[in-house]
Enzyme design. Structure first.
Site, short mmCIF file in Angstrom:
data_model
loop_
_atom_site.label_atom_id
_atom_site.label_comp_id
_atom_site.label_asym_id
_atom_site.label_seq_id
_atom_site.Cartn_x
_atom_site.Cartn_y
_atom_site.Cartn_z
N HIS A 1 -2.04 7.48 -3.19
CA HIS A 1 -3.45 6.84 -2.94
C HIS A 1 -3.64 6.77 -1.50
O HIS A 1 -4.89 6.60 -1.11
CB HIS A 1 -3.10 5.36 -3.49
CG HIS A 1 -4.20 4.41 -3.24
ND1 HIS A 1 -5.12 4.38 -3.90
CD2 HIS A 1 -4.06 3.19 -2.44
CE1 HIS A 1 -6.12 3.31 -3.54
NE2 HIS A 1 -5.26 2.63 -2.66
N TYR B 1 0.83 -1.27 0.05
CA TYR B 1 -0.13 -0.08 -0.01
C TYR B 1 0.99 1.14 0.04
O TYR B 1 0.78 1.96 0.96
CB TYR B 1 -0.68 -0.13 1.49
CG TYR B 1 -2.22 0.88 1.36
CD1 TYR B 1 -3.05 0.77 0.74
CD2 TYR B 1 -2.04 1.74 2.65
CE1 TYR B 1 -4.05 1.87 0.55
CE2 TYR B 1 -3.16 2.52 2.68
CZ TYR B 1 -4.13 2.52 1.86
OH TYR B 1 -5.48 3.33 1.99
N TYR C 1 -13.86 -4.89 6.18
CA TYR C 1 -12.45 -4.81 6.34
C TYR C 1 -11.96 -4.48 7.89
O TYR C 1 -10.87 -4.68 8.25
CB TYR C 1 -11.83 -3.76 5.26
CG TYR C 1 -11.78 -2.22 5.89
CD1 TYR C 1 -12.93 -1.41 5.83
CD2 TYR C 1 -10.91 -1.75 6.49
CE1 TYR C 1 -13.04 -0.34 5.97
CE2 TYR C 1 -10.53 -0.55 6.72
CZ TYR C 1 -11.73 0.41 6.53
OH TYR C 1 -11.95 1.67 7.06
N ARG D 1 -12.03 8.43 6.12
CA ARG D 1 -11.81 8.91 7.72
C ARG D 1 -11.69 10.33 7.48
O ARG D 1 -12.23 10.99 6.73
CB ARG D 1 -10.24 8.09 8.10
CG ARG D 1 -10.46 6.65 8.39
CD ARG D 1 -9.02 6.13 9.01
NE ARG D 1 -8.08 6.42 8.13
CZ ARG D 1 -7.50 5.35 7.17
NH1 ARG D 1 -8.14 4.43 7.14
NH2 ARG D 1 -6.29 5.75 6.71
#
Ligand code: MN
Length: 406
Positions: free
Chosen positions: A124, A119, A235, A133
């Protein structure tokens, strides 16, 4: 040159990527892409020009060839470059050694035992953090200290061209606390690159950032499909699961790290300073132009994203050093995804989630239709190439069509 290579070909003499192909009369076997052709390595081996056990070239995957080590695989690449440029070489005047790519079927180039997805794009991670968030705390506190990743699913990684069905799963409708089951309404691509390891380690061993490149055989393009609505519901707390493991596609040609060497660049500055085991020397990012196109059924392709692998905050050496710092062993043929590769500009975002900003800015297709996410009948195509001083080294493409849910 003993074979014509079109100008601007991804598969120039500087590239020589390895893959597995078959034709009507050739069983799946190792080959290298050159221009619009494939050089059949089993046929080349019959000329008795290789000094290793060439049975590895007849296998349905490249793992055994890769296991010979870079000393041999790099020499094969160099020899082929030399022979292709020598009008009197062993390969000259032997058209039976070559097949047109358009006459060949490409297969998975390696058997992938394990798949890890990182990640590592700061743009991104920031975009996703902003959407899901608090924009002020978009990056989690660990993000600049750890190349964050998760263990994915190897069994569902398939070769370019194989259609997939829209996944089904549980989602939580807006303003509801009761989940429903059905086809994903938010199917997305993730523009990624992946590296394939070429050496094993034993359990308990670690790979330093200095050694990491010796363990990387080469790279592919990776479309890491995601179902955003399934992801959102499932998730927490353990991370990605069924939203990610229904399919990922890779491009069929593995471009060696050596072919990419001329395109090294420095990555973004890392601040705060990383822990010592993540420090590295030299330039470890690569300048690889990337693009994504969407081709709705019976409609011309629309390019929706231009990005670049050089934007990655964490480089591959750091990813591999981090992955093994606890003694986790790696194997030949493992795949390591970069994570979605987004840039700073709105047209450089590597997913529909970001490009259409959670559905608030739909993209226009050439047939007038709009896309917030991927629709049934859409084909998603990713391409990548590096270019410098007249040298072009590319990946071709990874392409796949989405069929309705089964
Ligand atoms: Mn991913």
């Amino acid at each position: 040159m003993i074979i014509n290579i079109p100008e601007n070909s991804d598969f120039s003499i500087h590239n020589i990527p390895f893959g597995i192909f078959s034709t009507e009369d050739r069983t799946p076997r190792a080959g290298v892409a050159i221009g619009e052709h494939i050089l059949d390595l089993v046929a080349v081996a019959e000329l008795d020009v290789f000094d290793f056990n060439t049975a590895v070239l007849e296998k349905e995957v490249l793992n055994d060839f890769i296991s010979l080590g870079k000393e041999i695989t790099n020499r094969v690449r160099k020899d082929i470059q030399h022979w292709l440029q020598d009008e009197d070489s062993v390969l000259a005047r032997k058209p039976e050694l070559f097949v047109l790519q358009s006459d060949a079927q490409m297969h998975m180039p390696v058997y992938i035992g394990d798949y890890t997805d990182f990640y590592s794009s700061i743009e991104h991670a920031t975009n996703v953090g902003t959407m899901f968030r608090d924009p002020a705390k978009a990056l989690m506190p660990n993000w600049k200290h750890i190349p964050v990743g998760y263990h994915g699913r190897a069994s569902s990684i398939v070769a370019s061209g194989e259609p997939i069905h829209r996944p089904k799963g549980q989602t939580l409708p807006k303003d509801s606390d009761t989940p429903i089951f059905g086809p994903s309404q938010r199917l997305d691509f993730e523009l990624e690159m992946g590296f394939i390891t070429g050496k094993n380690t034993n359990l308990g061993e670690s790979i330093s950032t200095d050694e990491a490149e010796d363990y990387i055989f080469g790279m592919v393009l990776l479309n890491d499909w995601s179902a955003r609505d399934i992801q959102k519901w499932e998730y927490v707390p353990l991370g990605p699961f069924l939203a990610k493991n229904f399919a990922s596609h890779i491009s069929p040609w593995i471009v060696t790290l050596e072919a990419l060497d001329p395109f090294r660049v420095s990555g973004p500055e890392q601040n705060p300073k990383v822990l010592p085991y993540l420090e590295f020397e030299g330039t470890k990012n690569y300048d690889i132009n990337l693009e994504v196109g969407i081709s709705p059924e019976n409609t011309e392709e629309q390019v929706v994203c231009h990005s670049n692998f050089k934007y990655m905050y964490w480089n591959m050496a750091q990813q591999l050093a981090h992955h093994t710092v606890n003694g986790c062993n790696i194997n030949i043929g493992d795949l390591y995804g970069s994570g979605t590769i987004s840039g700073k500009d709105e047209n450089s975002y590597g997913s529909m989630l970001e490009l259409a900003w959670m559905g608030t800015k739909p993209l226009k297709m050439k047939d007038g239709s709009e896309r917030k996410f991927i629709q049934d009948g859409d084909t998603v195509i990713m391409r990548g190439f590096a270019e410098k001083e007249g040298k072009r080294v590319g990946f071709g493409e990874v392409s796949a069509k989405v069929l309705p849910a089964k």
